[in-house]
Design an enzyme around this catalytic site. Structure first.
Site, PDB file in Angstrom:
ATOM      1  N   ASP A  67       0.805  -1.265  -0.093  1.00  0.00           N
ATOM      2  CA  ASP A  67       0.199   0.044   0.004  1.00  0.00           C
ATOM      3  C   ASP A  67       0.690   1.097  -0.148  1.00  0.00           C
ATOM      4  OD1 ASP A  67       1.066  -0.300   2.537  1.00  0.00           O
ATOM      5  OD2 ASP A  67      -0.949  -0.515   3.540  1.00  0.00           O
ATOM      6  N   ASN A 136      -7.373  -3.157  14.637  1.00  0.00           N
ATOM      7  CA  ASN A 136      -8.830  -3.119  14.010  1.00  0.00           C
ATOM      8  C   ASN A 136      -9.144  -4.660  13.377  1.00  0.00           C
ATOM      9  OD1 ASN A 136      -7.919  -2.155  11.795  1.00  0.00           O
ATOM     10  ND2 ASN A 136      -9.421  -0.564  11.745  1.00  0.00           N
ATOM     11  N   HIS A 138      -7.141  -4.957  10.353  1.00  0.00           N
ATOM     12  CA  HIS A 138      -6.808  -4.376   8.872  1.00  0.00           C
ATOM     13  C   HIS A 138      -5.569  -5.186   8.261  1.00  0.00           C
ATOM     14  CE1 HIS A 138      -4.829  -0.657  10.155  1.00  0.00           C
ATOM     15  NE2 HIS A 138      -4.009  -1.324   9.324  1.00  0.00           N
ATOM     16  N   GLU A 143      -9.653  -1.970   5.228  1.00  0.00           N
ATOM     17  CA  GLU A 143     -10.173  -1.672   6.577  1.00  0.00           C
ATOM     18  C   GLU A 143     -11.644  -2.427   6.844  1.00  0.00           C
ATOM     19  OE1 GLU A 143      -8.767  -0.158   8.886  1.00  0.00           O
ATOM     20  OE2 GLU A 143      -8.453   2.072   8.209  1.00  0.00           O
TER      21      GLU A 143
HETATM   22  C1  GLP Z   1      -0.510   0.263   8.560  1.00  0.00           C
HETATM   23  C2  GLP Z   1      -0.194  -0.770   7.345  1.00  0.00           C
HETATM   24  C3  GLP Z   1      -0.450  -2.097   7.675  1.00  0.00           C
HETATM   25  C4  GLP Z   1       0.334  -2.315   9.194  1.00  0.00           C
HETATM   26  C5  GLP Z   1      -0.340  -1.837  10.225  1.00  0.00           C
HETATM   27  C6  GLP Z   1       0.184  -2.193  11.541  1.00  0.00           C
HETATM   28  O1  GLP Z   1      -1.823   0.508   8.745  1.00  0.00           O
HETATM   29  N1  GLP Z   1      -0.934  -0.400   6.234  1.00  0.00           N
HETATM   30  O2  GLP Z   1       0.238  -2.780   6.520  1.00  0.00           O
HETATM   31  O3  GLP Z   1       0.193  -3.908   9.281  1.00  0.00           O
HETATM   32  O4  GLP Z   1      -0.024  -0.341   9.806  1.00  0.00           O
HETATM   33  O5  GLP Z   1       1.193  -1.231  11.780  1.00  0.00           O
HETATM   34  P1  GLP Z   1       2.261  -1.418  13.068  1.00  0.00           P
HETATM   35  O6  GLP Z   1       3.201  -2.519  12.534  1.00  0.00           O
HETATM   36  O7  GLP Z   1       3.242  -0.339  13.107  1.00  0.00           O
HETATM   37  O8  GLP Z   1       1.476  -1.834  14.219  1.00  0.00           O
END
Ligand code: GLP
Length: 238
Positions: A67, A136, A138, A143
Site C-alpha cells: 500500500d 482493528n 486490517h 479496513e
Molecule cells: C499500517 C499498514 C499495515 C500495517 C499496520 C500495522 O496501517 N498499512 O500494513 O500492518 O499499519 O502497523 P504496525 O506494525 O506499526 O502496528
C-alpha cells in the site's frame, strides 16, 4: 493457519528474516510481498545485515508492497516508499526497478489501481507475503467494513487507523484520509503468507482473525481461507 509463539519481538523478527532469506536462497528471482508499519522494521534490519555480510543477494529478487498513502510522494518521509527505502531497499542490493509500490501522487487513482493489478499479474505471483495487522484487524489498508474489495483500490482510512498511524506524523490532521491498497484477493494469491504480530495490543485482532468467523468486519479473518499462513506472535492465544 499455523501459529508460532516466540519469546519476543526480536525472535519474531529473526524467524521472519530467516524465512525470507530461505526463500531468496532457494529462488533468487522470487517475488516478495512487503509491508510497512513498525512491526517489520527489525525483520528488515536482519535482511540488511545478511546482505551486508554477503550471506545473501537480492539482485534478482522483486518486491511488491501492499500500500501507499494517497497524496504522499517518495520524497515525503511519511510515505511508504520513503519507509521502504530507509528501512530496507537502500541497505540491500535489490534493483530499484524491481521494487514496486503504488504511486500515491498518481493523477488518476483508478488508473493507478488498475496498473498495480496488472503489474501484480505480470510478476506471476508473490512467493512470500509479509503482513502486519492493524489493531482493528486490517491488513494492508483493507479496513473493516460491510464488504471487502478483491482488487487494488483506494481505501478510506478509518479514524482508528488514522489515530494509530498518527504516531509517525506530527499531528493527526496530517495523516492522509486515503490510501491505495492491494485488495484481499491480491493478498490471498500469495503462495505463502507470514503474518507478524507483536505486543498485547495486537492479541485481540489476531485472536479474531484466527478463530473468529470469516467476516469483512475483521479483514484478517479472510486469511483463514488461505492454505499456507504462518502467524509469528509473542503472546499466547487462547
Ligand atoms: C499500517 C499498514 C499495515 C500495517 C499496520 C500495522 O496501517 N498499512 O500494513 O500492518 O499499519 O502497523 P504496525 O506494525 O506499526 O502496528
Amino acid at each position: 493457519m499455523k501459529v508460532i509463539q516466540k519469546k519476543d519481538y526480536e525472535e519474531i523478527s529473526r524467524t521472519a528474516a530467516e524465512r525470507i532469506l530461505a526463500m531468496v536462497q532457494e529462488k533468487p528471482s522470487c517475488v516478495l510481498g512487503l509491508a510497512t508499519g513498525s512491526t517489520p522494521i527489525r525483520t528488515y534490519e536482519f535482511l540488511a545485515m545478511a546482505c551486508q555480510q554477503r550471506r545473501i543477494t537480492f539482485e534478482k529478487t522483486c518486491s511488491i508492497n501492499l500500500d501507499e498513502y494517497v497524496g504522499l510522494g517518495e520524497a515525503d518521509p511519511q510515505s511508504y516508499r520513503f519507509f521502504m527505502e530507509t528501512h530496507l531497499f537502500r541497505h540491500i542490493d535489490i534493483k530499484r526497478e524491481n521494487t514496486h509500490l503504488p504511486d500515491g501522487l498518481a493523477a488518476d487513482l483508478e488508473a493507478e489501481c488498475r496498473r498495480y493489478d496488472s503489474l501484480y499479474a505480470q510478476l506471476s505471483g508473490v512467493d512470500l507475503q509479509l503482513l502486519g495487522i492493524g489493531q482493528n484487524g486490517h491488513i494492508g489498508f483493507n479496513e473493516p467494513g460491510a464488504v471487502l474489495d478483491a482488487n487494488t483500490h483506494v481505501a478510506l482510512l478509518s479514524e482508528n487507523t488514522r489515530a494509530a498511524n498518527s504516531r509517525n506524523f506530527s499531528s493527526l490532521s496530517e495523516v492522509p484520509h486515503r490510501a491505495i491498497t492491494l485488495g484481499m484477493g491480491g493478498i490471498l494469491k500469495a503462495r505463502h503468507i507470514l503474518l507478524l504480530a507483536s505486543g498485547e495490543q495486537k492479541k485481540e485482532a489476531v485472536q479474531k482473525a484466527l478463530y473468529g468467523k470469516v467476516d469483512p468486519a475483521v479483514p484478517a479473518s479472510f486469511l483463514q481461507l488461505h492454505p499456507d499462513v504462518t502467524v509469528l506472535c509473542d503472546f499466547a492465544l487462547t
